[in-house]
Scaffold this motif. Structure first.
Motif, PDB file in Angstrom:
ATOM      1  N   ALA A  17       7.579   4.648  -2.942  1.00 60.59           N
ATOM      2  CA  ALA A  17       6.486   5.407  -2.327  1.00 60.59           C
ATOM      3  C   ALA A  17       6.882   6.065  -1.015  1.00 60.59           C
ATOM      4  CB  ALA A  17       5.275   4.493  -2.107  1.00 60.59           C
ATOM      5  N   VAL A  18       7.941   5.554  -0.387  1.00 65.93           N
ATOM      6  CA  VAL A  18       8.213   6.003   0.992  1.00 65.93           C
ATOM      7  C   VAL A  18       8.392   7.515   1.112  1.00 65.93           C
ATOM      8  CG1 VAL A  18       9.957   5.965   2.819  1.00 65.93           C
ATOM      9  CG2 VAL A  18       9.055   3.840   1.921  1.00 65.93           C
ATOM     10  N   SER A  52       1.224   6.095  -1.858  1.00 65.91           N
ATOM     11  CA  SER A  52       1.591   7.298  -1.110  1.00 65.91           C
ATOM     12  C   SER A  52       0.387   8.212  -0.892  1.00 65.91           C
ATOM     13  CB  SER A  52       2.730   8.036  -1.806  1.00 65.91           C
ATOM     14  OG  SER A  52       2.327   8.487  -3.066  1.00 65.91           O
ATOM     15  N   PRO A  60       7.584  10.075  -1.060  1.00 70.55           N
ATOM     16  CA  PRO A  60       6.329  10.816  -1.313  1.00 70.55           C
ATOM     17  C   PRO A  60       5.275  10.573  -0.240  1.00 70.55           C
ATOM     18  CG  PRO A  60       6.991   9.594  -3.263  1.00 70.55           C
ATOM     19  CD  PRO A  60       7.930   9.192  -2.183  1.00 70.55           C
ATOM     20  N   LEU A  61       5.217   9.349   0.263  1.00 70.26           N
ATOM     21  CA  LEU A  61       4.247   9.041   1.316  1.00 70.26           C
ATOM     22  C   LEU A  61       4.497   9.912   2.541  1.00 70.26           C
ATOM     23  CD1 LEU A  61       2.151   7.314   2.866  1.00 70.26           C
ATOM     24  CD2 LEU A  61       3.921   5.625   3.233  1.00 70.26           C
ATOM     25  N   GLN A  88       4.552  15.537  -6.724  1.00 72.30           N
ATOM     26  CA  GLN A  88       5.034  14.194  -6.411  1.00 72.30           C
ATOM     27  C   GLN A  88       5.289  13.392  -7.664  1.00 72.30           C
ATOM     28  OE1 GLN A  88       4.314  12.471  -2.847  1.00 72.30           O
ATOM     29  NE2 GLN A  88       5.302  14.433  -2.699  1.00 72.30           N
ATOM     30  N   THR A  96       2.008  12.741   3.958  1.00 70.67           N
ATOM     31  CA  THR A  96       1.494  12.711   5.319  1.00 70.67           C
ATOM     32  C   THR A  96       1.683  14.066   5.988  1.00 70.67           C
ATOM     33  OG1 THR A  96       2.135  10.404   5.443  1.00 70.67           O
ATOM     34  CG2 THR A  96       1.650  11.498   7.522  1.00 70.67           C
ATOM     35  N   SER A 147       2.936   3.212  -6.891  1.00 72.47           N
ATOM     36  CA  SER A 147       3.568   4.013  -5.834  1.00 72.47           C
ATOM     37  C   SER A 147       2.718   5.217  -5.469  1.00 72.47           C
ATOM     38  CB  SER A 147       4.930   4.514  -6.299  1.00 72.47           C
ATOM     39  OG  SER A 147       5.842   3.478  -6.283  1.00 72.47           O
ATOM     40  N   GLY A 149      -0.944   8.303   2.693  1.00 74.20           N
ATOM     41  CA  GLY A 149      -0.477   9.603   3.167  1.00 74.20           C
ATOM     42  C   GLY A 149      -1.618  10.481   3.650  1.00 74.20           C
TER      43      GLY A 149
END
Lengths: 252, 337
Positions: A127-128, A47, A130-131, A184, A135, A43, A51
């Motif tokens: 991961a979504v 990310s 933190p990604l 994170q 970003t 993950s 990111g």
């Protein structure tokens, strides 16, 4: 008094015995920790790599359609609840389309292909958030760095935009981004509690949840301790990374 | 004879949230081969922006180069796109830049040598090793003590003056025709200022380059430059040789500027005379002279008519003023004494 016994036990590597499993807690965690770490690392990789890339692209093309799209997605991403995403993923990719297995975990050393297929969905779900945060942070760090005088200097030397960004801006932006990577990792652990539960993965997160529900306080204590220790190690790693990235931090 | 570099009627505007700012509004100047000129004016008068605009180094948006020509080596640099290969070949290769703040203008995470070698590798296609020894040579030339030991140091390990020397070495590394120094001495203390100017002068002589010194300190550059352009509110208000500007200054702003700078030959009892009022807000500027509200010599014509264009005042001297201040100034001087 009990607490001192417990502390003494830890010093000797003894985390106590689980009330429910009737097993040594260190053995319980020992089995589950690699699972969580595997999930967490995948993950984190997703990310961080995506990111930072998305953040840079967004910052460099500031104001464009692409930038607006990335910013929108990142804002949505931060707001999405992980467990909902997991359930939706199971429903579409697992049940409707049948592309991916919906639960379980296999060690990559046993069956790499199955392990990877099983891990894709949980890792992506985890991961979504933190990604999305990565970003946003990368974008703002990059925008911050691009405004600096030394970027103007780099342009005045006739460097290609690519060299200006990759050589002059990125390393400076990373100094700002690395702080977030440290944070994170801590949030990945809390996310893994949800994801492991949704996807039925035998990691530390699910062990913790089950322990809480079965009032197995010895296990809860130990899990919290292990996670805290890991977070501390990661923070140390980010501090070391600072020194490596930023020569001003190195003091001889 | 054609000039080495000629800027014609340059206009650079900034579109800000509060409105349009005409930072550079019709500026023309030129630079000849092996000449040193000074561009002088207070903060915000457009002197830096005019220089940055030549190589399209202003951020767009909010900046916009509205019109003008920058003629250099038979080409108009404003015809090139902002990051086109042609323009990049000139940046750093033919025209070098030295910026104001040596602390923030050097990249903190790259060694000083790396920041010099990248220019050499880019423009002169040097190999890494050759570039490194050339960089060391340059660092020695600009007077970095113990250069061999310090070449792998980072900018923060140098003092302000030394950092600016690194900047000079970097800007000169490809032997550019023109060196533009944007307030090169503002961030360092007075003793260092003179040293840096000496280094720059020595270097442009050695490299047979021309130099533009952008500054707000008219007195400081007087020794080094041949000609001076005085800017106010985005325009050139007076230009001429050092002798013309110092000996026969005509524009009320130039007169005020020189009165406000301390001089060694001044007696202690004489006080510095500041220019009254504030610099103009460059948004929604009135069509008449921007210096009018602060001008002690204003006449009725200044209110009525548009900002005057530069008119010749003998020799290389040009001035943009309705009033023939010279006469009045002398009258005042005699009245005072």
């Amino acid at each position: 008094m009990q607490y001192y016994y417990w502390l003494g036990g830890i010093c000797r590597g003894n985390l106590g015995r689980s009330l429910v499993y009737k097993e040594d807690v260190s053995a319980l965690i020992g089995k589950r920790l690699p699972v969580t770490v595997h999930l967490g690392l995948v993950s984190l990789f997703i990310s961080v790599s995506l990111g930072i890339t998305a953040g840079i692209v967004s910052a460099v093309t500031r104001g464009s359609f692409l930038d607006q799209l990335i910013t929108l997605l990142a804002n949505v991403g931060v707001a999405i609840p992980t467990f909902w995403l997991g359930i939706m993923g199971i429903y579409f990719f697992g049940l409707k389309l049948g592309w991916l297995p919906i639960w379980g975990y296999t060690s990559p050393f046993q069956n790499f292909w199955l392990s990877t297929r099983q891990l894709v969905m949980p890792a992506v779900c985890l991961a979504v958030v933190p990604l999305a945060m990565m970003t946003r942070q990368s974008r703002s760090s990059m925008l911050e760095v691009i405004r600096q005088d030394y970027i103007r200097t780099a342009r005045s030397k006739g460097l290609k935009e690519r060299a200006v960004i990759m050589r002059h801006a990125l390393k400076n932006a990373l100094i700002l981004i690395i702080t977030l990577i440290g944070l994170q990792v801590a949030s990945l652990f809390s996310g893994s509690v949800l994801v492991e539960t949704v996807f039925n993965i035998p990691g530390v997160g699910r062990l913790l949840v089950n322990a809480v529900f079965s009032k197995d306080f010895v296990v809860v204590q130990a899990c919290v301790l292990v996670v805290a220790a890991l977070v501390a190690v990661v923070n140390l790693a980010t501090d070391i990374a600072y020194g490596w990235l930023d020569p001003r931090m190195r003091q001889g | 004879m054609a000039h080495l570099l000629e800027v014609k009627n340059l206009r650079t505007y900034f579109h800000t949230e509060a409105g349009l700012v005409k930072a550079v509004d019709g500026v023309s100047f030129h630079l000849d081969e092996r000449e040193i000129i000074g561009v002088v004016g207070e903060s915000g008068c457009g002197k830096s922006v005019s220089q940055l605009s030549m190589l399209q180094l202003i951020p767009t948006p909010p900046g916009e180069i509205v019109s003008g020509e920058v003629l250099f080596e038979e080409a108009n640099l404003l015809d090139y796109r902002q990051n086109s290969p042609q323009l990049r070949a000139i940046r750093g290769g033919k025209i070098g830049f030295i910026f104001q703040e040596p602390m923030t203008s050097l990249n903190p995470v790259l060694t000083v040598t790396r920041q010099i070698t990248e220019v050499l590798e880019l423009h002169l296609k040097m190999e890494k090793h050759a570039a490194q020894s050339r960089a060391l040579e340059l660092l020695k030339l600009v007077g970095i003590p113990d250069a061999a030991r310090r070449m792998n140091d980072y900018p923060h390990q140098f003092s302000g003056g030394m950092r600016q020397r690194v900047m000079i070495a970097m800007a000169l590394s490809c032997n550019p025709k023109v060196l533009i120094a944007d307030e090169p001495t503002t961030a360092v203390d007075v003793t260092i200022q003179a040293q840096l100017l000496e280094v720059m002068k020595e270097m442009v002589e050695r490299f047979r380059s021309s130099l533009v010194i952008v500054t707000h300190n008219l007195g400081l550059v007087a020794r080094y430059v041949q000609r001076i352009y005085v800017m106010y509110a985005g325009r050139v208000v007076e230009s001429g040789t050092v002798k013309e500007i110092f000996g026969d200054r005509r524009h009320p702003y130039t007169i005020g500027l020189l009165k406000s700078v301390p001089r060694l030959d001044q007696t202690k009892s004489e006080r510095l005379v500041p220019i009254e009022g504030l610099p103009p807000n460059q948004m929604n500027m009135p069509p008449n002279c921007a210096f009018l509200p602060r001008c002690p010599y204003r006449i009725a014509r200044c209110e009525r008519e548009a900002w005057p264009i530069l008119r010749p005042a003998g020799g290389k001297h040009f001035v943009a003023c309705h009033v023939d201040v010279d006469v009045k100034e002398r009258a005042r001087e005699t009245a005072r004494s």
